[in-house]
Design an enzyme around this catalytic site. Structure first.
Site, PDB file in Angstrom:
ATOM      1  CG  HIS A  12      -1.710  -1.189   1.458  1.00  0.00           C
ATOM      2  ND1 HIS A  12      -3.037  -1.239   1.109  1.00  0.00           N
ATOM      3  CD2 HIS A  12      -1.414  -2.404   1.992  1.00  0.00           C
ATOM      4  CE1 HIS A  12      -3.526  -2.441   1.414  1.00  0.00           C
ATOM      5  NE2 HIS A  12      -2.572  -3.162   1.956  1.00  0.00           N
ATOM      6  CG  PHE A  13       3.845   1.955  -2.443  1.00  0.00           C
ATOM      7  CD1 PHE A  13       4.160   1.287  -1.260  1.00  0.00           C
ATOM      8  CD2 PHE A  13       4.607   1.672  -3.566  1.00  0.00           C
ATOM      9  CE1 PHE A  13       5.199   0.350  -1.200  1.00  0.00           C
ATOM     10  CE2 PHE A  13       5.657   0.749  -3.526  1.00  0.00           C
ATOM     11  CZ  PHE A  13       5.949   0.088  -2.358  1.00  0.00           C
ATOM     12  NE  ARG A  14      -1.017   3.697   3.659  1.00  0.00           N
ATOM     13  CZ  ARG A  14      -1.817   2.702   4.048  1.00  0.00           C
ATOM     14  NH1 ARG A  14      -2.838   2.310   3.300  1.00  0.00           N
ATOM     15  NH2 ARG A  14      -1.603   2.102   5.187  1.00  0.00           N
TER      16      ARG A  14
ATOM     17  CG  ASP B  16      -0.815  -5.915   4.304  1.00  0.00           C
ATOM     18  OD1 ASP B  16      -1.129  -4.960   3.576  1.00  0.00           O
ATOM     19  OD2 ASP B  16      -1.556  -6.340   5.218  1.00  0.00           O
TER      20      ASP B  16
ATOM     21  CG  ASN C 222      -6.954  -4.647  10.437  1.00  0.00           C
ATOM     22  OD1 ASN C 222      -6.748  -4.830  11.637  1.00  0.00           O
ATOM     23  ND2 ASN C 222      -7.603  -3.586   9.972  1.00  0.00           N
TER      24      ASN C 222
HETATM   25  O1  DOR Z   1      -3.137  -3.792   8.463  1.00  0.00           O
HETATM   26  C1  DOR Z   1      -3.550  -3.502   7.348  1.00  0.00           C
HETATM   27  N1  DOR Z   1      -3.381  -2.280   6.813  1.00  0.00           N
HETATM   28  N2  DOR Z   1      -4.207  -4.425   6.638  1.00  0.00           N
HETATM   29  C2  DOR Z   1      -4.815  -4.124   5.466  1.00  0.00           C
HETATM   30  O2  DOR Z   1      -5.404  -4.994   4.879  1.00  0.00           O
HETATM   31  C3  DOR Z   1      -4.818  -2.750   4.959  1.00  0.00           C
HETATM   32  C4  DOR Z   1      -3.648  -2.031   5.449  1.00  0.00           C
HETATM   33  C5  DOR Z   1      -3.742  -0.538   5.179  1.00  0.00           C
HETATM   34  O3  DOR Z   1      -4.024  -0.174   4.031  1.00  0.00           O
HETATM   35  O4  DOR Z   1      -3.515   0.239   6.096  1.00  0.00           O
END
Ligand code: DOR
Length: 445
Positions: free
Chosen positions: A62-64, A310, A283
């Site tokens: 996830h590079f936001r 992740d 998560n």
């Molecule tokens: O811990 C998590 N953070 N699990 C995810 O599935 C999404 C991620 C996030 O985008 O922050």
């Protein structure tokens, strides 16, 4: 352009470790031989004592960007990838706007073309109401689809059973899923808020985001995939019980249902919450040491196919809030491979298996073209690692925009010394080249 000769490396590829020289011409590997003669047009990299791996392909980051750039950008995090030996990534759709339309998807590709330091691909996001967009996806240009079958950062829960069945029935590429049963998690959370208010002790995170929630959601997704024939990939397994859902009696290329484990679920356990607090709130949650042991077993016996990060940065300010407000996720790409090298040193996994799970298998699973292996004709995405070089992770050596790591204070035996991307030496002993040589991933279909 001069050629690069990587000389005397222990090449780790396709289950073997062999002492070889690797010659790069332009963007590609052109020869892999023993004792290759050195000529005047070659730049020689002395790799004696080191292992040469294919560049890692991280299938979940996830590079936001766009929209959440106070946490991270494609530019900052992909630079951290270079230092960590990750030469390609697949990025997730929970940005702002979400990557759930062709327009948003193409905009992200354009952004990455301008700013990414490593090769890039993006999973398209499914929602309860973008079936038509999903049907219109250009299958040649896309690695696959991401569905949140449990909500996490970014409100992308897909919980309409009819829509889910339609998506599983029509989509032909891998469908990667986040599995945590929403109703179970919500009921658990309500119970703990009732007891503690917002300031729930972090040790209860795995009771809230429970093993039951994971199993219920993963097993439902698998049942639906079996019913519809979908190609399902279950992201970030975190529990012993889920590992029983996957098979190892056929090679990856023949599997219809596959799974992934993340570095944090292999490294941390619930015993670490006392010291690390919400910094290891993810998560799905980090669970017990017994769960972790079974994840290792399933990884080593091939029920788990891929190791990913992740990578999900949030600012320290955000992470340091009370339980209910602290977002889940943390950065990992810079040290993911080094963590696995430490695990090799500890005897938990072989280096060949690390290469299979972090390099070969993501390429097979997402049909990534000409990457993930050390082969003549393939792109020269390569990483030199030193298994004997110890490093201690401290805040001042981090490249993440958020400026912290859940691994701070940890000493790892194993380090990335050189990263080659598309034939160019981009990272050597802590220094990154100024020019950018990243490319979009292409897919063999
Ligand atoms: O811990 C998590 N953070 N699990 C995810 O599935 C999404 C991620 C996030 O985008 O922050």
């Amino acid at each position: 352009m001069s050629n690069i000769l990587i000389k005397g490396a222990k090449v780790v590829n396709e289950g073997r470790i062999t002492l070889l020289d690797v010659l790069i011409e332009g963007e590609r590997i052109v020869a892999i031989e023993t004792n290759m003669p050195v000529t005047s047009d070659m730049e020689v990299i002395d790799a004696r004592g080191k292992f040469l791996l294919p560049g890692c392909i991280d299938d979940q980051v996830h590079f936001r960007e766009p929209g959440l750039t106070h946490k991270a950008t494609i530019g900052t995090e992909s630079k951290a990838c270079l230092a960590g030996g990750i030469t390609s990534f697949l990025e997730m759709p929970n940005t702002h706007p979400q990557t759930t339309t062709a327009q948003a998807y193409n905009d992200k590709l354009d952004l990455a073309a301008k700013t990414s330091w490593v090769n890039y691909g993006f999973l398209f996001g499914g929602t309860n109401d973008n079936l038509e967009e999903i049907k219109a996806i250009d299958l040649k240009m896309t690695p696959g689809l991401k569905l949140f079958l449990g909500s996490s950062t970014g409100n992308m829960l897909v919980d309409d059973p009819d829509t889910l069945k339609k998506i599983f029935s029509v989509f032909q590429l891998p469908i990667a899923v986040h599995c945590e049963d929403e109703q179970t998690v919500s009921a658990n959370l309500a119970e703990y808020i009732n007891r503690y208010g917002d300031d729930i002790p972090i040790e209860h995170h795995p009771d809230i985001r429970s093993a039951e929630a994971c199993y219920l959601s993963s097993s439902k997704a698998i049942a639906l995939a079996k019913e519809t024939g979908a190609r399902l990939h279950v992201f970030h397994l975190s529990t012993a019980r889920e590992t029983t859902l996957f098979q190892n009696d056929v090679p990856l290329a023949k599997k219809q249902i596959t799974s992934e484990v993340c570095i944090h679920h292999l490294w941390f356990s619930d015993e670490d919450y006392a010291q690390k607090g919400t910094h290891i709130k993810w998560n799905p949650a980090v669970k017990s040491a017994a769960d972790r042991a079974r994840l290792w077993e399933a990884l080593n016996d091939d029920r788990i196919d891929i190791i990913a990060t992740d990578h999900a940065p949030h600012t320290l300010e955000e992470k340091d809030q009370v339980y209910t407000k602290a977002p889940s996720g943390g950065p990992m790409v810079q040290h993911a491979l080094a963590v696995m090298l430490e695990c090799v040193n500890q005897g938990k996994i072989t280096l060949q298996k690390v290469v299979e799970k972090m390099c070969h298998n993501p390429a097979i699973l997402f049909s990534i073209k000409e990457r993930g292996y050390i082969k003549t004709g393939y792109y020269a995405d390569l990483v030199l690692v030193d298994l004997n070089q110890a490093q201690t992770i401290t805040r001042d050596n981090l490249l993440y925009k958020c400026g912290w790591s859940p691994l701070e204070g940890t000493t790892l035996r194993g380090a990335v010394t050189h990263t080659f991307l598309n034939g160019t030496l981009m990272y050597a002993h802590g220094n990154i080249k100024v020019a950018n040589h990243a490319k979009p991933l292409s897919f063999t279909r």
